[in-house]
Design an enzyme around this catalytic site. Sequence first.
Site, PDB file in Angstrom:
ATOM      1  N   THR A  46      20.463  39.601  36.945  1.00 30.74           N
ATOM      2  CA  THR A  46      21.391  40.546  36.322  1.00 30.74           C
ATOM      3  C   THR A  46      20.614  41.729  35.759  1.00 30.74           C
ATOM      4  O   THR A  46      19.775  41.563  34.879  1.00 30.74           O
ATOM      5  CB  THR A  46      22.179  39.871  35.192  1.00 30.74           C
ATOM      6  OG1 THR A  46      22.753  38.660  35.678  1.00 30.74           O
ATOM      7  CG2 THR A  46      23.276  40.781  34.676  1.00 30.74           C
ATOM      8  N   TYR A  56      19.945  35.904  33.344  1.00 32.09           N
ATOM      9  CA  TYR A  56      19.765  36.939  32.331  1.00 32.09           C
ATOM     10  C   TYR A  56      18.348  36.768  31.790  1.00 32.09           C
ATOM     11  O   TYR A  56      17.970  35.658  31.395  1.00 32.09           O
ATOM     12  CB  TYR A  56      20.780  36.789  31.204  1.00 32.09           C
ATOM     13  CG  TYR A  56      22.189  37.148  31.594  1.00 32.09           C
ATOM     14  CD1 TYR A  56      22.671  38.437  31.382  1.00 32.09           C
ATOM     15  CD2 TYR A  56      23.043  36.206  32.165  1.00 32.09           C
ATOM     16  CE1 TYR A  56      23.980  38.780  31.734  1.00 32.09           C
ATOM     17  CE2 TYR A  56      24.343  36.534  32.530  1.00 32.09           C
ATOM     18  CZ  TYR A  56      24.801  37.823  32.308  1.00 32.09           C
ATOM     19  OH  TYR A  56      26.076  38.147  32.668  1.00 32.09           O
ATOM     20  N   HIS A  64      29.919  44.523  36.519  1.00 33.98           N
ATOM     21  CA  HIS A  64      30.075  43.520  35.465  1.00 33.98           C
ATOM     22  C   HIS A  64      31.530  43.401  35.010  1.00 33.98           C
ATOM     23  O   HIS A  64      31.831  43.298  33.811  1.00 33.98           O
ATOM     24  CB  HIS A  64      29.175  43.841  34.270  1.00 33.98           C
ATOM     25  CG  HIS A  64      28.553  42.629  33.646  1.00 33.98           C
ATOM     26  ND1 HIS A  64      27.256  42.253  33.866  1.00 33.98           N
ATOM     27  CD2 HIS A  64      29.059  41.681  32.810  1.00 33.98           C
ATOM     28  CE1 HIS A  64      26.988  41.145  33.196  1.00 33.98           C
ATOM     29  NE2 HIS A  64      28.073  40.776  32.544  1.00 33.98           N
ATOM     30  N   LYS A  80      21.712  41.887  40.988  1.00 35.28           N
ATOM     31  CA  LYS A  80      23.137  42.008  40.677  1.00 35.28           C
ATOM     32  C   LYS A  80      23.358  43.115  39.649  1.00 35.28           C
ATOM     33  O   LYS A  80      22.792  43.065  38.553  1.00 35.28           O
ATOM     34  CB  LYS A  80      23.682  40.692  40.134  1.00 35.28           C
ATOM     35  CG  LYS A  80      25.152  40.714  39.755  1.00 35.28           C
ATOM     36  CD  LYS A  80      25.591  39.357  39.236  1.00 35.28           C
ATOM     37  CE  LYS A  80      27.079  39.350  38.882  1.00 35.28           C
ATOM     38  NZ  LYS A  80      27.383  40.183  37.700  1.00 35.28           N
ATOM     39  N   ARG A 119      32.776  45.597  23.846  1.00 24.21           N
ATOM     40  CA  ARG A 119      33.969  44.835  24.222  1.00 24.21           C
ATOM     41  C   ARG A 119      34.863  44.708  22.991  1.00 24.21           C
ATOM     42  O   ARG A 119      34.676  43.821  22.150  1.00 24.21           O
ATOM     43  CB  ARG A 119      33.571  43.474  24.783  1.00 24.21           C
ATOM     44  CG  ARG A 119      32.625  43.622  25.979  1.00 24.21           C
ATOM     45  CD  ARG A 119      32.175  42.304  26.550  1.00 24.21           C
ATOM     46  NE  ARG A 119      31.256  42.506  27.653  1.00 24.21           N
ATOM     47  CZ  ARG A 119      30.695  41.521  28.363  1.00 24.21           C
ATOM     48  NH1 ARG A 119      30.969  40.262  28.046  1.00 24.21           N
ATOM     49  NH2 ARG A 119      29.867  41.799  29.349  1.00 24.21           N
ATOM     50  N   SER A 138      26.108  31.135  35.869  1.00 18.29           N
ATOM     51  CA  SER A 138      25.419  32.013  34.931  1.00 18.29           C
ATOM     52  C   SER A 138      24.460  31.233  34.039  1.00 18.29           C
ATOM     53  O   SER A 138      24.624  30.037  33.794  1.00 18.29           O
ATOM     54  CB  SER A 138      26.448  32.747  34.070  1.00 18.29           C
ATOM     55  OG  SER A 138      25.818  33.439  33.011  1.00 18.29           O
TER      56      SER A 138
END
Length: 286
Positions: free
Chosen positions: A74, A48, A173, A149, A83, A25
């Site tokens: 992404t 990203y 994700h 993705k 979250r 990542s």
Amino acid sequence: MIDFGTGECATARAASAAGTIMILSSWTTSSVEEVASTGPGVRFFQLYVNKDRNVVAQLVRRAERAGFKAIALTVDTPRLGRREADIKNRFALPPHLTLKNYEGLDLGKIDKTDDSGLASYVANQTDRSLSWKDVKWLQTITHLPILVKGVLTAEDARLAVQAGAAGIIVSNHGARQLDYVPATISALEEVVKAVQGQVPVFLDGGIRRGTDVFKALALGASGVFIGRPVVFALAADGEAGVTKVLQMLRDEFELTMALSGCRSLKEITRDHIVASWDAPRVVPRL
């Protein structure tokens, strides 16, 4: 993957030893160069898209120079999902860890806030205007294939192919972006049918057993990616733990193939599985 500072390198070595791919990542505590220095291996770079496209171009070119073989773009994170554990714990990176790929770029840090430091960081740095045009833009700055993705529908799959994507990763994700989103295994077949063999389709998420790998391939996946099993393995036993997890999945997958009568990957077909969305099979009365 955010680990204790060495998790990405340990994963890279284990994946290479197992003869499989690793995706690194943008948001990691080891840089693309550090991971590349662990030795040979097939690696993709999960990108990203930052608001500053010069930063994006720098990251892509660094990954290219480091020998990475593809870019996994992404597309499901214009904003970070809610979250609640991160908010409750006021998640932030400890002082001795940094996002190594961004060192020296003055892009801030994941610091303590009143809620989630990661959510605040993403809100400040990630480009919410990301569109299909950016797939074409990326193709102008790199020769690496672009995998998209975060696709879960036939409509988006077709748009990804039209935009020039070289592959699709069906991903939700880790189900951390949007509550009640479909499981990736439920979305897989729809995406596979939509692309009609024009590009490979991979499954990301939900893989816990070799039988899960078999089911994904039976539904048309070209391969699968795993996340949580690797994190759990790192926490339990570092690099050796990741090596063991990958071997366990391989052993279980090969056993499933043997017990299903499949001598090769090509012999795994849709007829080997029954899905919950299949039409009921009528059994003739004797």
